[in-house]
Enzyme design. Structure first.
Site, PDB file in Angstrom:
ATOM      1  N   ASN A   1      -7.305  -1.613   7.547  1.00  0.00           N
ATOM      2  CA  ASN A   1      -7.140  -0.659   8.652  1.00  0.00           C
ATOM      3  C   ASN A   1      -7.378   0.789   8.228  1.00  0.00           C
ATOM      4  O   ASN A   1      -7.081   1.716   8.974  1.00  0.00           O
ATOM      5  CB  ASN A   1      -5.743  -0.800   9.276  1.00  0.00           C
ATOM      6  CG  ASN A   1      -4.626  -0.445   8.306  1.00  0.00           C
ATOM      7  OD1 ASN A   1      -4.844  -0.313   7.108  1.00  0.00           O
ATOM      8  ND2 ASN A   1      -3.424  -0.287   8.821  1.00  0.00           N
ATOM      9  N   HIS A   2      -7.902   0.995   7.039  1.00  0.00           N
ATOM     10  CA  HIS A   2      -8.195   2.351   6.581  1.00  0.00           C
ATOM     11  C   HIS A   2      -9.474   2.863   7.241  1.00  0.00           C
ATOM     12  O   HIS A   2     -10.404   2.099   7.496  1.00  0.00           O
ATOM     13  CB  HIS A   2      -8.342   2.383   5.063  1.00  0.00           C
ATOM     14  CG  HIS A   2      -7.061   2.067   4.348  1.00  0.00           C
ATOM     15  ND1 HIS A   2      -7.013   1.637   3.050  1.00  0.00           N
ATOM     16  CD2 HIS A   2      -5.772   2.121   4.770  1.00  0.00           C
ATOM     17  CE1 HIS A   2      -5.760   1.439   2.691  1.00  0.00           C
ATOM     18  NE2 HIS A   2      -4.989   1.716   3.727  1.00  0.00           N
TER      19      HIS A   2
ATOM     20  N   ALA B   1     -11.971   6.733   8.194  1.00  0.00           N
ATOM     21  CA  ALA B   1     -12.184   8.171   8.385  1.00  0.00           C
ATOM     22  C   ALA B   1     -12.812   8.301   9.764  1.00  0.00           C
ATOM     23  O   ALA B   1     -13.758   7.574  10.084  1.00  0.00           O
ATOM     24  CB  ALA B   1     -13.102   8.731   7.311  1.00  0.00           C
TER      25      ALA B   1
ATOM     26  N   HIS C   1       4.397   5.010  13.509  1.00  0.00           N
ATOM     27  CA  HIS C   1       3.282   5.399  12.633  1.00  0.00           C
ATOM     28  C   HIS C   1       1.917   5.053  13.201  1.00  0.00           C
ATOM     29  O   HIS C   1       0.904   5.531  12.690  1.00  0.00           O
ATOM     30  CB  HIS C   1       3.450   4.762  11.247  1.00  0.00           C
ATOM     31  CG  HIS C   1       2.885   3.379  11.092  1.00  0.00           C
ATOM     32  ND1 HIS C   1       3.281   2.314  11.875  1.00  0.00           N
ATOM     33  CD2 HIS C   1       1.952   2.885  10.234  1.00  0.00           C
ATOM     34  CE1 HIS C   1       2.620   1.230  11.494  1.00  0.00           C
ATOM     35  NE2 HIS C   1       1.812   1.543  10.509  1.00  0.00           N
ATOM     36  N   GLY C   2       1.847   4.211  14.215  1.00  0.00           N
ATOM     37  CA  GLY C   2       0.542   3.823  14.750  1.00  0.00           C
ATOM     38  C   GLY C   2       0.707   2.840  15.887  1.00  0.00           C
ATOM     39  O   GLY C   2       1.766   2.757  16.507  1.00  0.00           O
TER      40      GLY C   2
ATOM     41  N   LYS D   1     -15.427   2.792   8.436  1.00  0.00           N
ATOM     42  CA  LYS D   1     -14.461   1.820   7.911  1.00  0.00           C
ATOM     43  C   LYS D   1     -15.055   1.079   6.721  1.00  0.00           C
ATOM     44  O   LYS D   1     -16.267   1.032   6.553  1.00  0.00           O
ATOM     45  CB  LYS D   1     -14.071   0.817   9.000  1.00  0.00           C
ATOM     46  CG  LYS D   1     -13.333   1.461  10.180  1.00  0.00           C
ATOM     47  CD  LYS D   1     -12.773   0.432  11.126  1.00  0.00           C
ATOM     48  CE  LYS D   1     -11.527  -0.209  10.586  1.00  0.00           C
ATOM     49  NZ  LYS D   1     -10.358   0.692  10.571  1.00  0.00           N
TER      50      LYS D   1
ATOM     51  N   ASP E   1       0.860  -1.187   0.000  1.00  0.00           N
ATOM     52  CA  ASP E   1       0.000   0.000   0.000  1.00  0.00           C
ATOM     53  C   ASP E   1       0.897   1.238   0.000  1.00  0.00           C
ATOM     54  O   ASP E   1       1.110   1.881   1.023  1.00  0.00           O
ATOM     55  CB  ASP E   1      -0.935  -0.004   1.210  1.00  0.00           C
ATOM     56  CG  ASP E   1      -2.052   1.022   1.068  1.00  0.00           C
ATOM     57  OD1 ASP E   1      -2.110   1.698   0.018  1.00  0.00           O
ATOM     58  OD2 ASP E   1      -2.863   1.152   2.000  1.00  0.00           O
TER      59      ASP E   1
END
Length: 506
Positions: free
Chosen positions: A227-228, A230, A429-430, A505, A120
């Site tokens: 895991n994307h 908003a 990053h997370g 999601k 990705d």
């Protein structure tokens, strides 16, 4: 698989005098060019130790623990200083996720590896502020969540709202956010607060395969799955008031929107195409890798340059994705609150990449060297007064966006000089996965996860119910531990913390 250690892996790992820094000594695998560096606290190291113990029970397994992958990367030609693991590190394809590795551009044998970027390409995060507070959105929370879910295309097969033909796509892949500004999806100031101004100058769509373009042409402006997400978030804690103020954040409960997405099928296909090309070309360049997932080629080779041009195109596609979803989020908020996005102060705080390879200048042994820095599951963390930090943030350093999970905190950090010296200007990053997706589905209850979110007054909309378990907070490491580890090690500084009130999601 080569390089199985003869002695226990733990024999090669030693704690240093620096806070939260462990070293992997040469010898864990054959022909290590540099050491491995791992940034973890005691709690997070326990998770790595468990991964190692599982591996040592069955060394014939195809699974490699992150520590072994970090060591394997250190064998690649042209690597400098160290193969670096950040506290959210976990096993990935070839390179672990949470790995940073830099290669000397002046070394003709130095390589580029798609595994060091990931499938990705330019998966990243954007944060948008508003002048709203939680009390403003609370009465409309469900309505706003549903409207965002309706507006933003989500899920594996989702199609974007941007009607795109081949000519438009080629233009977009070369221009990135400049294309969004031209088409009216972005404000001019959006790109100024975006890593690389939202445009990779490596990009050349002529090096993107027809198959990759076919996958991308319908997905422009989509969130995707996995895991994307908003999220509508509110400011929960402010640690550095001066830096937060520079970002337009002054009070707790201020409403922000965080968008986490990448290059979708286009980026995945570019990575797949490059791996096939590089596996074929390694014989030509006499490269032998310890793990075939580390397929690579010299940076300056035809294959290496072709990959960088295609990768740059995928980076631009990802920035367009996040930009078009910013456009949709602004529309949704404007409709609910009957005000323009400008009146709602819906400005982009920053946009960062978590999966990328870039040419940067860093000090190595007291000399400025041009390096190709691979960041896979890690974030650029440049300090105050760095020329690549936006004008708005010259006094605080680059904003660093750290996504948590749908039931836990996210963070905004700032970059500093220590990171430039220690990690090639990089930090976490997370949260980083703790459970595999299969294990999450088999051990967690759909209703339990939903009820926990409901107890926290978090609204949720999801296209695929199985993602509720896969992306549950229990599936991940504790993001607070990850962020604090980096803060204590001095490679990034905590600025403010956010908590979710609505999650969308795929």
């Amino acid at each position: 698989m080569k390089g199985i250690p003869k002695r226990p892996i733990s024999n090669y790992i030693e704690k240093t005098n620096e806070t939260n820094l462990y070293k992997i000594r040469k010898g864990l695998v054959n022909e290590m060019n540099v050491e491995g560096h791992i940034y973890v606290n005691e709690k997070l190291k326990t998770l790595l130790d468990e991964e190692i113990a599982t591996y040592e029970l069955n060394k014939n397994s195809t699974f490699l623990p992150a520590v072994m992958q970090i060591a394997n990367v250190s064998t690649l030609p042209g690597i400098v200083k160290a193969s670096i693991a950040l506290p959210d590190v976990h096993a990935g394809y070839g390179f672990s996720i949470g790995n940073v590795a830099a290669f000397d551009m002046d070394n003709e044998k130095a390589i580029v590896s798609p595994g060091g970027v990931g499938f990705d390409i330019n998966c990243g995060v954007r944060l948008i502020r508003t002048n709203l507070f939680y009390e403003d959105i609370k009465p409309k929370q469900e309505e706003l969540t549903q409207l965002l879910f309706n507006h933003i295309p989500v899920g594996v097969g989702s199609q974007g709202f941007i009607l795109c033909n081949q000519e438009n796509l080629d233009d977009a892949l070369c221009l990135g956010m400049d294309w969004c500004v031209k088409e009216g999806y972005s404000w001019i100031e959006d790109k100024l607060n975006c890593e690389d101004n939202g445009r990779s100058l490596y990009a050349d769509s002529n090096f993107v395969s027809i198959r990759a373009k076919k996958r991308g042409i319908t997905q422009m402006g989509t969130l995707g799955a996995g895991n994307h997400y908003a999220e509508i978030q509110i400011v929960d804690q402010i640690y550095d008031k001066k830096s937060a103020k520079l970002m337009g954040i002054e009070k707790k409960n201020q409403v922000c929107i965080m968008i986490h997405s990448g290059s979708r099928g286009l980026g995945h296909q570019i990575a797949t195409d490059a791996l096939i090309d590089m596996e074929k070309s390694m014989n030509k360049y006499k490269i032998n890798v310890i793990d075939k997932q580390l397929a690579c080629t010299p940076i300056h080779s035809k294959e290496g340059q072709n990959y960088l041009k295609a990768m740059g195109s995928a980076c631009n596609f990802a920035w367009i994705n996040r930009s078009s979803m910013t456009f949709l989020a602004r529309q949704a908020f404007s409709k609910i609150f009957n005000q323009s996005p400008d009146d709602l102060d819906m400005h982009v705080i920053y946009d960062v990449s978590h999966n990328i390879a870039k040419i940067e200048e860093h000090y190595i042994d007291g000399k400025i060297k041009k390096l190709l820095v691979h960041r896979k599951g890690s974030t650029r963390a440049f300090p105050p007064f760095h020329p690549l930090v936006p004008l708005d943030y010259q006094y605080c350093g680059q904003p660093i966006l750290i996504g948590g999970t749908m039931g836990t905190y996210s963070y905004v950090l700032t970059g500093n000089e220590k990171a430039m010296q220690a990690t090639f200007g990089s930090t976490c990053h997370g949260a980083g996965r703790a459970l595999s997706r299969n294990k999450s589905r088999n051990t967690l209850s759909y209703l339990d996860v939903l009820n926990k979110l409901k107890e926290q007054n978090i609204s949720i909309r999801v296209a695929s119910p199985k993602l509720i378990m896969e992306e549950a907070p229990e599936s991940y490491k504790n993001v607070c531990d990850v962020v604090q580890t980096c803060h204590d090690a001095g490679i990034s500084n905590k600025c403010f913390r956010l908590k979710p009130v609505a999650v969308i999601k795929g």
